[in-house]
Every structure is written in structure tokens, then in C-alpha cells.
Design an enzyme around this catalytic site. Structure first.
Site, mmCIF file in Angstrom:
data_model
loop_
_atom_site.group_PDB
_atom_site.id
_atom_site.type_symbol
_atom_site.label_atom_id
_atom_site.label_comp_id
_atom_site.label_asym_id
_atom_site.label_seq_id
_atom_site.Cartn_x
_atom_site.Cartn_y
_atom_site.Cartn_z
ATOM 1 N N ARG B 73 0.977 -1.044 -0.059
ATOM 2 C CA ARG B 73 0.044 -0.186 -0.117
ATOM 3 C C ARG B 73 0.899 1.172 0.109
ATOM 4 O O ARG B 73 1.663 1.297 0.966
ATOM 5 C CB ARG B 73 -0.841 -0.144 1.245
ATOM 6 C CG ARG B 73 -1.975 1.093 1.352
ATOM 7 C CD ARG B 73 -2.751 0.852 2.462
ATOM 8 N NE ARG B 73 -3.440 -0.506 2.780
ATOM 9 C CZ ARG B 73 -3.657 -1.084 3.874
ATOM 10 N NH1 ARG B 73 -3.261 -0.499 5.108
ATOM 11 N NH2 ARG B 73 -4.289 -2.120 3.970
ATOM 12 N N ARG B 142 -0.829 6.632 9.495
ATOM 13 C CA ARG B 142 -0.722 6.116 7.999
ATOM 14 C C ARG B 142 -1.112 7.159 6.972
ATOM 15 O O ARG B 142 -1.003 8.358 7.578
ATOM 16 C CB ARG B 142 -1.596 4.992 7.962
ATOM 17 C CG ARG B 142 -1.289 3.608 8.760
ATOM 18 C CD ARG B 142 -2.076 2.513 8.467
ATOM 19 N NE ARG B 142 -1.789 1.671 9.454
ATOM 20 C CZ ARG B 142 -2.315 0.293 9.307
ATOM 21 N NH1 ARG B 142 -3.211 -0.098 8.689
ATOM 22 N NH2 ARG B 142 -1.948 -0.766 10.197
ATOM 23 N N LYS B 204 -2.347 0.708 14.571
ATOM 24 C CA LYS B 204 -2.596 1.654 13.632
ATOM 25 C C LYS B 204 -2.975 2.888 14.117
ATOM 26 O O LYS B 204 -3.793 3.127 15.111
ATOM 27 C CB LYS B 204 -3.311 1.040 12.411
ATOM 28 C CG LYS B 204 -4.633 0.796 12.767
ATOM 29 C CD LYS B 204 -5.349 0.179 11.585
ATOM 30 C CE LYS B 204 -6.428 -0.835 11.889
ATOM 31 N NZ LYS B 204 -6.662 -1.664 10.623
ATOM 32 N N LYS B 206 -4.715 6.471 12.304
ATOM 33 C CA LYS B 206 -5.257 6.909 10.937
ATOM 34 C C LYS B 206 -5.927 8.673 10.980
ATOM 35 O O LYS B 206 -6.439 8.761 12.167
ATOM 36 C CB LYS B 206 -6.572 6.172 10.669
ATOM 37 C CG LYS B 206 -6.272 4.870 9.962
ATOM 38 C CD LYS B 206 -7.513 3.863 9.662
ATOM 39 C CE LYS B 206 -7.010 2.496 9.194
ATOM 40 N NZ LYS B 206 -8.295 1.708 8.664
ATOM 41 N N CYS B 424 -14.526 -4.146 0.811
ATOM 42 C CA CYS B 424 -12.964 -4.259 1.087
ATOM 43 C C CYS B 424 -12.507 -5.518 0.419
ATOM 44 O O CYS B 424 -13.406 -5.939 -0.602
ATOM 45 C CB CYS B 424 -12.839 -4.633 2.833
ATOM 46 S SG CYS B 424 -13.334 -6.145 2.837
ATOM 47 N N CYS B 430 -6.637 -11.621 1.662
ATOM 48 C CA CYS B 430 -6.600 -11.005 2.976
ATOM 49 C C CYS B 430 -6.752 -12.082 3.988
ATOM 50 O O CYS B 430 -7.556 -12.864 4.012
ATOM 51 C CB CYS B 430 -7.784 -10.000 3.242
ATOM 52 S SG CYS B 430 -7.540 -9.310 4.860
ATOM 53 N N CYS B 469 -14.675 -9.049 7.178
ATOM 54 C CA CYS B 469 -14.207 -9.377 8.597
ATOM 55 C C CYS B 469 -14.729 -8.102 9.456
ATOM 56 O O CYS B 469 -14.917 -7.036 8.943
ATOM 57 C CB CYS B 469 -13.196 -9.666 8.798
ATOM 58 S SG CYS B 469 -11.743 -8.249 8.667
ATOM 59 N N CYS B 473 -12.343 -2.219 7.323
ATOM 60 C CA CYS B 473 -11.713 -1.427 6.404
ATOM 61 C C CYS B 473 -12.571 -0.599 5.339
ATOM 62 O O CYS B 473 -12.252 0.410 4.945
ATOM 63 C CB CYS B 473 -10.600 -2.285 5.358
ATOM 64 S SG CYS B 473 -9.332 -2.801 6.253
#
Lengths: 595, 562
Positions: B73, B142, B204, B206, B424, B430, B469, B473
Site C-alpha cells: 500500500r 498512515r 495503527k 489514521k 473491502c 486478505c 471481517c 476497512c
């Protein structure tokens, strides 16, 4: 440590001289505890059977039968000869060349040698020491020696029976006398054996020592382990048969698992498995259609009457076209083109090598009767596959790595005989006839600390799977280096997860891989060896054993590379490097299984 | 808390600033994978290890390891790239990845199916085009999102500048990326990581910037959000938001999706200080024992919002002013041509699920390549996985439109709901996916479109989002209709988002198969058609009709029954 035989040879009052002692030591080498116990009883019984308590003056045996075998055929011929000899009241010594001390040859009176030839005209690995000795700087005087050689070869290879020819020549050069002309037997060697036995045994009987009393029967009734061979195969159950290359891989490779009784079937890593098979019924039907012969035509084979279709499926070679069949078909059809082929052996070999029977029949049609067809074809031969497992890991299984031989040529699809049988027609639950074909020329070092370099391409990786299983199970501490090549990392990296597991377990120390279709530079195993030449040489200097398994061309390329590596990294000229490599071979540290 | 640190903390600490044994992993010939520790570190370099899950069992039976490949990414602040860069991205995707480009909800692009041996060449290729993948994933800040809003060009330029600045400021300082991938010489005398420290963030992080009235970046779903406050196309400052996040764990009621809280308004000069203060507060207060409880949203709920604000103000040396009133109207993109204040044009293309590829039906990849070859402006990837051809002069307009139409890139002919919806990636690559998403969603939408037509609500745009899931995302918990994968062919159905990204959708039904989804929607569409007020969105209607109760404070009420 000093040798026990040397201890007793000087001024000892033991009844055996050093030659006898060493032979006794050789004879019992490698026997298990049970076997030793049995042998001691056997010897005691032999002694009791003799009338005279004092032993006769010792001499070398009147007849030694020596065999140098790759797939077990030479051994089978030698064993049958020994049996016939015993039947005639002779007491031959039967010995594998692996266990034979080369310099004893000078003491022999009469030696019959059964020897097979490997693909490139080389003798079996086990015979290399003997060959070196005979060609060495101090060759023996063999003026007293009488001998005969029975060679096993395959005339579809260029160097047909070369090992037998070389040995024959060498023995003559050293003064030995050939008592019967050498036999250069082809794949149908069994048709020659009986006549040879009769000839050589007649001579042996004449040479029998005058006191004729020393008749030592072979242990005819001995409860020896049942031996399975091509004529008496073991029936194993197929428990698994799965393709291990992906669907988009260039070739189909299967892993077969056969169930065996570990009490009955013993094999060692490096051994091959003889596989008996039936021809593809569809192929047989094509042959029938082309010849216009009827499936139920009666044919005679070895005194039995069979239906033609059955005979072609079960008894005759259809997929490996032998040059002799081309010749016979040439005569049968009177075709000038085919007849002309006979003039040039290389051309004939190529012609036969490129074709199956079906191609010959299609290209050169002709009238033939069912009996003639069957008689001009060769008997169906078992095929040998390197065993891909170790009994230390799976005592009751033997694994094979089988690539389906499959290609299009002359406008039709072709399928390998045994590989087609094993990968297309055999299913779990089926019974498969097999036998173990010992290969003493492809053995792990006895010393577990010795490093091992294993070079395999394609299904040539098979024995190394057994090697590593064995080394894992026996706790061998030596370093291991796998050099493997195939086409695509993602499609045909055979047994990848096994190698990863061995690496993670600390057993596999170096891995070099060459996937020829994954990059533009088309790397092969020999390229990886060359790139790592300094390291290869370092391992060799540390006592590494170097193994190569795979196709003939690859084995040749690896040999050339090894030569170049030794020249470069040892700083030797070509001749000295060649000698270095010969030395490795003589020490059993460079072993090949090429096909 | 008070338990053992999560193993990833040790991996980060031992990694020598994210180097680990990546170099060794890359040259290990035996496997297409990295060493397990390196798979955690690779994320900081922008890529994940994945495997083709369709093939996993079959390969295992063949003594073959899984078919490993990597998803990379890129870091692309605000989703902006030049046509030249697009051509490089396109060529790289075709030559070194699986032949497709995936536009993502983080306003960037991903390559899938990169083989290990192609990682380094690929990273070098994009860097030659002045694009990197540093912090594409991993426990760091990110890619920073920024409203690609086309209409107010001057304001966009200003906001985009802030997106780049914030992103650059929050980048890790390690040179690991440059050494491993770009063969830079190691820095003499070592290096420090002043902002992140040795273990980076707990999880993470964002960041997004929204420009009202459009909330197409879903600013409330971010850990750190900025809402642009402008006067006459002149940026004054930002309302600062913190604590948004989607990820949950099925059947773990201690996890929940959450929208960001408003901390207050800051002047432009304080923007960077506040961004850094929010990040370091999370660095120091975040949960490093349980990764599923490690996002900032849980930190804030544990500290309490007031205490969190105090900490941030202290660290930033800033006092928040009262947040300025803002109003959002939509989460979706505005398709087709839009004229800017400066007279140039923007064309928003529809890229279903962000997957740029050539299929028998549509040749999206070829189309974008053709447009890039003659376009002189820029491209902007949207947070809804679409693409804007920005700054098109009047005279180029028809040529661009012809190319877009010829390659199936226009939104024309798609239902408003489809255009508002996203999915997603999920299966087969994935590793988190429990159910299909991208591969299945279009077919499900066909059926939902027919249902909507049956009930006469097919003129309404309903924001529907599917994920494989519960990590979220595609931000399903901020949708009007969220479908969250539970198992093969099974989805949890969430309802009640407001279509503006300011209300969490509540779990309505568990484990529905397709029939269950369609039967449920069938009933709800019938009621919607019959009872909705004019211009009332589907999510708002469901709340008013009492089908689901609104989620007001997820830590307390998210797991209440519908």
C-alpha cells in the site's frame, strides 16, 4: 584402531590365515545380531558335518562369483549361478563387488563376474574401486586367473555393456585368461543366462580341486529372509497416490505411498524400488487396431497360451521401443528404410529412442501374425524408481516420486508405461507388485558427522528426501546442503514443506535452488554449484559426500562443473582436478544415480 | 492492563528501528514468505504478507507451502498523483504485481500478488516515480486523507498542503526503508526515533481532513480528524477530532466501533503541535497488551475524554477553542463533471470496489492508462475507492469523456445505491477475511437493486458497505447498511448509519445468508417506500421508525440489542 585380522596373522596359532580371516570378516560385515547368531550356528553345523577334525591346507576357493549390480539384476544372475553351482556340488564364494577386496583378485583361480553398465557406460559405483585398482600404477599380475564376464546392458544406450567390455579387456591385459567369451546381454538378459551357466559351470567342475570331498552345500534349507525380486515381487498396497505439482505445472509428478511389511521388506535410503506394471489397455487396443489382429487371438508365451490382448497388456514391452524390435520389424516388413537403419547403430538408437511401438506400426505398417508380433517384442521389464523415504521415518511405507512421462509426437499422445500406470491408473487400495533393488553405490556416509551435498533435479530429489529423513531419525550431526532444480518455484518445488521443516529443525544447513522458468537467465543446478564453488570446495575439503541424482545430461553438467570448481578453488590443472574427483569417487564420496 | 506486553511490542523493540531480518528473509530461497517476525515489521514498510486462501489446502496436500504474495500500500497524501505517476503505477501493477491496481478507502492504491522476489524491484519502481510506501501499514500514522472536493480549488490546495505536512511530520525517522529497499548507505552514528520511540505506536493510527459539507473521507472514523473551517475559500483552522475507529472482534463485547469526539477548534499554527500531541498521548497511554484494545478510541474511553483533552493541551501547549459548528450532508462521491471556481473541470469516475483491471465487460485499466497519457492535470483517489480526473481544461473535456465512456469508467447506468457503496478486498488474499466481499458484493447489489426497484426506492442512494471481517476497512459500521463477514456466506447486518458518517450502525441481525439478507431488506424497503418522509435517508428512517435504536455512546450502548 588396529585391524583384528592383522593382529592374528603374524605368529598366531589361529587356524585361519589373514586372507581367510579377512574374508570371514567381510562375509559377516553388516550382519545383524540375529544374522550373526544364525551364521555362527551355520558354521558350527558345517564343521560338525565334516569327518576330519583337522582342516585341510587352506587355499582360495575354487570359484568366486563376483557381481556388480545397480538395480539388482546382476545380483540375481549371480545368485542363480551360485545356486546352480551348488546344485553341481561346487562351493562357490558369492560376493558383491562392494564387499570385495580388489587385491584378492591376484589370489583367485577362477572368477565369474556378472556386471551391469550404467547410463554413461560406467560400471556400478561399487565397482569403481576395483576398476581403479586394475588400471592403477601397480596393477596385479593375473597370469593365474581364469575368468568369464556376463554383462548386463541396454542396447538403447550408446555405451552398451561398456563396463563389461572394459573389465574384460582389463583382465586380459593383466594376463588373465577368459574361459568363456563375454556375454553382452541386453534387456532380455534372461534368455542368455541358462546357456552361460551351463558353459561356465562345466569349466568350474573341471577345475574342481582334486580331493573333491570339500563339497559345501549352500544353505538350501536355511530359513533365510524371503527375498523378493522381479520374478517374485512383493504385493504392496497403495495407500496414497497424489499429484504434488500444481495443475498449471509443466509436468505431473506424483508421490506414491505403498504399504509394506517392515519385517519382510527392508530398504535403505538410496535404494530403488522395482515396479512391475501393466500396459495401458487403451494403447494395446490401438496396437490391435493398427495391426488388424484380434484381441482374443491365441499366442504362446513361455509354454503358456494367452490371448493376444492379455499378452500385450501384461507381458510385452510396448512403450520403450528397443532397437532389436526395430530390426525385427524391419525384417518382418522388408521396409528398406528400416532395414537401412541397421547400418548405423547410433541412428537406430535414436530412431528407437524417439518412438514407441505404436509410432513404428503407424509409420511402417505391415502384416504380422499374433505369434510373430508377440515374439518380436521384448518382455515387459519392471522399472526402477529411487525410493523417496526412509524406513527410519516410515517403517511400513515406501514412497516414490513419479513424473508422468507424457508428450505429443508423430501426431499422437504418448504416455510412459510405468509412469502412466502409476500416476494414471493406480488408485489407493490397489495392489502394486514391487521389489527392492539395492543400490550400494548411493549410500549416506556411515559417519553421521560427515557433511553431505545433495544435487537433484526434478524427480532426482527423491532419494534425498529419504536421506534427510534418515539423518533426522538417526540424529546424524553432519551438515546437509540441498541443491535442487526444477521449472517453477510455485508449481513444482517438490516436497517444499519437508525441506522447510528440516531447515527449521536445524537439519538442512544450506539450500540452493534453480528454477529455470522463473527467470530469464534459466538457471540450472550446475549454475548454483558454480556460484557457490568456493563453498562447495570447502565442504569437500571438510570431508563432504557429494551426491547427484537426476537425468544423464544434468549429471554430466554437474560433473563438468565439479571439475571446474576443483580446478578453480584448489588451483589444480585439469588432470589433477580429474584425479581429485576420481579420488572422491574411489572413497565413495562422489556418488551418482543418473538415468 | 498490567499484564504481559503483546509479542509484537518485543518484535518492534528488537527490530533496530524496523530493520529486523528483512534482508535475510528476502533472500531465503526456500520460501516465498518472510520470517514470522519480519511479517510484522514489513507492514511499516507498506506491505503485508498474504497467501491465496483458495489454494491453501490444496497446496498443503502437495507438500507446497501456501501461495505467498504481498500486498503493498503506497503512501499518497490526499490521494493525489500526476498522470506520469499513474502511468508508472499502472506499469508496475502489470509487470510486478498481479496485473491490477486496487484503489483503497485510505485514498491510495495497493498492489496485490507481489512475489517476494519482486518486492524490491517494485518498491524501487514506485520510488523512481516519487511515491513511497513508508507507513502504508503498521503501528504508525498512515496515509493522511484529505477531501478531494473538486469545487473549491483554492481551499483544496490549502487543505491538501496540510495533509502532506501532517503526514510528513508524523513519519517515522528511521532510514530502514531507504537502506533495505533503495540501497542507501546506513546512517553513521545510528539514528533516533524522537516521535515514536523504540516501539512505535500500540496500533495503527489514521488521520483525515474533511471539508464540510462533504464527509467523503469519513473523518469521524479516524483516530485523528481535522474538519476544515473556512471563510470564503480561506482556511481559518480546524475542528480537531479524536478517537474514531472501526475495528471490532466478533462476539467480544469489549470491542466496538466508535466515531471520533470533537476536542475543539485550533488555529492553523497549532495544527502540527496538536497532531503530534494526540499521537504521543496515544503512544504513551495506549494499550500495548491487547492489540484488539489498542486503538486510540479505547484509550480515550479509558482515560475519559476530559482527561485526554487536558493531556493533549498540555503536550501541545494549546488551549482548544469551542468547536465551530459544521454540517455534513454526504459520505459519498459526486460523480460526473463538476466545474471548479477557477473554470477548470473535474470528472469523478466510478471504479467498482476500487479494483482497476481489464475485464471482458470493462477495460478500466486500459482506460485510465489512455486518459493518463493525455491528461495534464492530476488524479485524485477518493476515500470511496473512486478516481477523480482533476483540473481538466474545457477544451480537453470531451476527449477525456470519450475515453472514460469507451472504457466503462463513467458512473452512468449504475444505481445510486451502488455508487454510494463500497466493499473491502477480503478473499482470496486478505488473511483476516472470514467471508467474501469484493468478489461477491457486486452480485449481491444486483439483487438489492432489483429489490429496491420492486419497492420503488431505486432512486435513493443508500450507503451500503461490505467487509469480509469486523476490522472494518470499508467502514461498514458507519454505513446505513453494513454487512460484516462472519463466516463463508454469512454476514452480520448492521443498520442505522445516517448517510453522513456521523452515526454508528447498530447490529441488527447476525449470521445472515444471502436469502436472509434479501428477505430482511425486502421487508425494510417495503416500510421505507411506504412510510419515509420526503428526502429521508434509509438510515434515518430506520431510526425514526424504531427498527434500530441509535448508537449514542458505543462504549456503553453499542452492544444493546437493536
Amino acid at each position: 584402531m588396529r585391524n583384528a585380522a592383522n593382529d592374528v596373522s603374524t605368529g598366531s596359532d589361529l587356524p585361519l590365515n589373514s586372507f581367510q580371516l579377512s574374508r570371514l570378516a567381510q562375509a559377516v560385515e553388516g550382519l545383524t545380531q540375529d544374522q550373526l547368531t544364525w551364521a555362527s550356528g551355520y558354521l558350527a553345523g558345517m564343521g560338525a558335518a565334516r569327518s576330519a577334525p583337522t582342516l585341510a591346507p587352506t587355499v582360495a576357493p575354487s570359484l568366486t562369483i563376483l557381481y556388480a549390480s545397480v538395480g539388482g539384476n546382476a545380483r540375481a544372475v549371480a545368485e542363480a549361478l551360485a545356486e546352480s553351482a551348488a546344485d553341481r556340488g561346487l562351493a562357490p564364494r558369492l560376493v558383491s563387488v562392494d564387499d570385495y577386496r580388489a587385491r584378492d583378485l591376484a589370489k583367485e583361480k577362477l572368477v565369474y563376474v556378472v556386471i551391469s553398465t550404467q547410463g554413461e557406460g560406467e560400471p556400478p559405483e561399487g565397482a569403481l574401486e576395483l576398476f581403479r585398482y586394475l588400471k592403477g600404477k601397480k596393477p596385479p599380475q593375473l597370469g593365474e586367473l581364469e575368468y568369464a564376464v556376463f554383462g548386463l546392458g541396454d542396447s538403447s544406450y550408446e555405451f552398451f555393456n561398456q563396463a563389461a567390455k572394459d573389465l574384460d579387456q582389463q583382465l586380459q591385459d593383466l594376463g588373465a585368461t577368459s574361459v568363456v567369451d563375454r556375454v553382452d546381454a541386453d534387456v532380455d538378459y534372461e534368455v542368455h543366462t541358462q546357456a552361460w551357466y551351463d558353459q561356465v559351470l562345466k569349466i568350474a567342475e573341471k577345475n574342481r580341486p582334486a580331493d573333491g570331498a570339500q563339497v559345501i552345500p549352500l544353505q538350501r534349507q536355511a530359513p533365510a529372509v524371503v527375498r523378493y525380486d522381479r520374478n517374485h515381487p512383493y504385493e504392496a498396497e497403495v495407500v496414497d497416490n497424489r499429484r504434488i505439482t500444481t495443475d498449471d505445472a509443466i509436468g505431473a509428478v506424483h508421490n506414491l505411498v505403498l504399504e509394506i511389511d517392515p519385517e519382510t521388506i527392508r530398504y535403505q535410503p538410496g535404494d530403488s524400488l522395482g515396479v512391475l506394471f501393466r500396459n495401458d489397455p487403451a494403447l494395446v487396443d490401438q496396437v490391435l487396431a493398427m495391426t488388424g489382429l484380434s484381441a482374443d487371438a491365441a499366442v504362446a508365451l513361455q509354454g503358456r497360451s494367452l490371448e493376444l490382448r492379455e499378452a500385450l497388456i501384461n507381458e510385452r514391452e510396448l512403450t520403450q521401443l528397443h532397437p532389436s524390435v526395430v530390426n525385427a520389424w524391419a525384417e518382418q516388413t522388408g521396409n528398406q528404410e528400416l532395414l537401412a537403419l541397421r547400418e548405423d547403430k547410433a541412428q537406430l538408437r535414436n530412431f528407437a529412442g524417439e518412438r514407441q511401438l505404436i509410432d513404428l506400426l503407424a509409420e511402417y505398417p505391415g502384416e504380422v501374425t499374433a505369434d510373430t508380433l508377440v515374439s518380436l517384442l521384448q518382455p515387459l521389464q519392471p522399472r526402477l524408481y529411487s525410493i523417496a523415504s526412509s524406513q527410519a521415518e516410515t517403517p511400513d511405507e515406501v514412497h516414490l516420486t513419479v513424473a508422468t512421462v507424457e508428450y505429443e509426437a508423430f501426431g499422437r499422445e504418448h504416455l510412459g508405461g510405468a509412469s502412466g500406470h502409476l500416476t494414471r491408473r493406480v488408485e489407493p487400495g490397489d495392489v502394486q507388485a514391487i521389489y527392492v533393488a539395492e543400490n550400494n553405490g548411493f549410500r549416506l556416509p556411515k559417519n553421521g558427522d560427515a557433511p553431505v551435498i545433495m544435487v537433484g533435479a526434478g524427480t532426482g530429489i527423491a532419494p534425498f528426501r529419504g536421506f534427510l529423513q534418515e539423518r533426522a531419525a538417526t540424529g546424524a550431526d553432519g551438515k546437509n546442503w540441498l541443491v535442487f532444480g526444477n521449472r517453477h518455484f510455485h508449481r513444482d518445488f517438490l516436497y517444499q514443506t519437508d525441506w522447510i521443516a528440516h531447515r527449521d529443525a536445524g537439519l538442512l544447513h544450506e539450500v540452493s535452488l534453480a528454477f529455470s522458468r522463473d527467470s530469464d537467465d534459466r538457471p540450472y543446478v550446475q549454475d548454483r554449484l558454480r556460484e557457490n564453488g568456493a563453498e562447495v570446495y570447502r565442504w569437500l575439503q571438510e570431508g563432504a559426500h557429494f551426491y547427484v541424482c537426476g537425468g544423464l545430461a544434468m549429471a554430466r553438467a554437474v560433473q563438468d562443473t565439479l571439475q571446474a570448481i576443483v580446478e578453480t578453488h584448489a588451483g589444480l590443472d585439469a588432470a589433477a582436478a580429474a584425479e581429485y574427483i576420481e579420488e572422491l569417487q574411489a572413497e565413495g564420496r562422489y556418488q551418482k544415480d543418473a538415468y | 492492563m498490567g499484564g504481559e506486553l503483546h509479542p509484537n511490542e518485543d518484535i518492534k523493540a528488537r527490530s533496530q528501528h524496523l530493520r529486523g531480518t528483512l534482508r535475510e528473509s528476502l533472500v531465503d530461497p526456500l520460501t516465498g514468505a518472510l520470517s514470522p517476525d519480519d511479517t510484522q515489521l514489513s507492514k511499516f514498510h507498506g506491505f503485508y504478507e498474504q497467501d491465496d486462501r483458495d489454494l491453501r489446502v490444496e497446496r498443503q496436500q502437495k507438500f507446497l507451502e501456501p501461495y505467498y504474495s504481498f500486498m503493498l500500500r503506497a503512501r499518497l497524501p490526499g490521494g493525489v498523483c500526476t498522470p506520469e505517476q499513474w502511468l508508472a503505477i499502472d506499469a508496475t501493477g502489470r509487470e510486478l504485481a498481479n496485473g491490477t491496481i486496487r484503489l483503497t478507502t485510505r485514498q491510495t492504491f495497493q498492489f496485490h500478488g507481489i512475489l517476494k522476489k519482486n518486492l524490491k524491484p517494485l518498491i524501487q519502481r514506485i520510488n523512481q516515480a516519487m511515491i513511497d510506501s513508508i507507513s502504508g501499514c503498521g503501528d504508525v500514522n498512515r496515509n493522511v486523507l484529505c477531501d478531494p472536493n473538486p469545487e473549491r480549488s483554492a481551499l483544496h490546495a490549502e487543505v491538501y498542503g496540510w495533509a502532506k505536512r501532517i503526514g510528513a511530520h508524523l513519519l517515522p525517522k528511521t532510514r530502514a526503508y531507504h537502506e533495505i529497499w533503495l540501497d542507501d548507505e546506513p546512517v553513521a552514528g545510528g539514528e533516533t526515533e524522537p516521535l515514536y520511540g523504540e516501539t512505535y505506536l500500540p496500533r495503527k493510527f489514521k488521520t483525515a481532513i474533511a471539508v464540510p459539507p462533504r464527509n467523503d473521507v469519513d473523518v469521524y472514523t479516524n483516530d485523528l480528524g481535522f474538519v476544515a473551517i473556512a471563510e470564503d475559500d480561506h482556511l481559518l483552522g480546524f475542528n480537531v477530532l479524536a478517537g474514531g475507529g472501526m475495528g471490532t472482534t466478533h462476539d467480544d463485547n469489549s470491542t466496538y466501533p466508535r466515531l471520533a469526539d470533537e476536542l475543539g477548534f485550533v488555529q492553523l499554527d497549532d495544527t502540527i503541535a496538536v497532531a503530534e500531541a494526540v499521537l504521543t498521548t496515544q503512544r504513551d497511554f495506549g494499550n500495548r497488551e491487547s492489540r484488539r484494545h489498542a486503538r486510540l478510541k479505547y484509550t480515550i474511553d479509558r482515560m475519559g475524554l476530559d482527561a485526554f483533552v487536558v493531556e493533549v493541551e498540555k503536550r501541545a501547549g494549546v488551549r482548544f477553542e469551542a468547536a465551530r459548528p459544521v454540517q455534513f450532508t454526504t459520505q459519498g462521491d459526486q460523480f460526473g463533471w463538476v466545474r471548479n471556481a477557477d473554470g477548470s473541470w473535474h470528472l469523478t469516475l466510478y471504479i467498482e470496489n476500487g479494483r482497476v483491471e481489464d475485464t471482458d465487460e470493462r477495460r478500466l485499466m486500459s482506460g485510465l492508462r489512455a486518459i493518463a497519457a493525455q491528461h495534464k492535470g492530476e488524479f485524485r483517489i477518493t476515500a470511496n475507492q473512486n478516481l477523480i480526473v482533476a483540473n481538466v481544461p474545457e477544451e480537453e473535456k470531451s476527449a477525456i469523456e470519450d475515453l472514460a465512456r469507451a472504457h466503462g469508467l463513467l458512473a452512468d447506468g449504475h444505481s445510486p445505491t451502488r455508487l454510494a457503496s463500497i466493499a473491502c478486498v477480503a478473499l482470496p488474499t486478505c488473511s483476516q477475511a472470514m467471508a467474501e466481499s469484493e468478489r461477491y458484493f457486486p452480485a449481491l447489489l444486483d439483487k438489492i437493486d432489483r429489490l429496491a426497484a420492486d419497492h420503488g426506492v431505486d432512486d435513493r442512494a443508500i450507503v451500503m458497505r461490505m467487509t469480509g471481517c469486523p476490522n472494518g476497512c470499508a467502514r461498514p459500521f458507519a454505513a446505513e447498511v453494513g454487512l460484516v463477514g462472519k463466516g463463508p456466506g454469512r454476514y452480520n447486518l448492521h443498520l442505522g448509519g445516517d448517510g453522513r458518517g456521523q452515526r454508528i450502525a447498530r447490529l441488527y441481525r447476525k449470521n445472515l445468508n444471502e436469502t436472509g439478507i434479501l428477505e430482511t431488506l425486502d421487508k425494510l424497503f417495503a416500510d421505507y417506500a411506504e412510510q419515509a418522509e420526503a428526502d429521508e435517508g434509509f438510515g434515518d428512517f430506520l431510526i425514526r421508525a424504531g427498527v434500530v435504536a441509535p448508537v449514542k455512546n458505543p462504549v456503553e450502548d453499542y452492544h444493546d440489542s437493536a
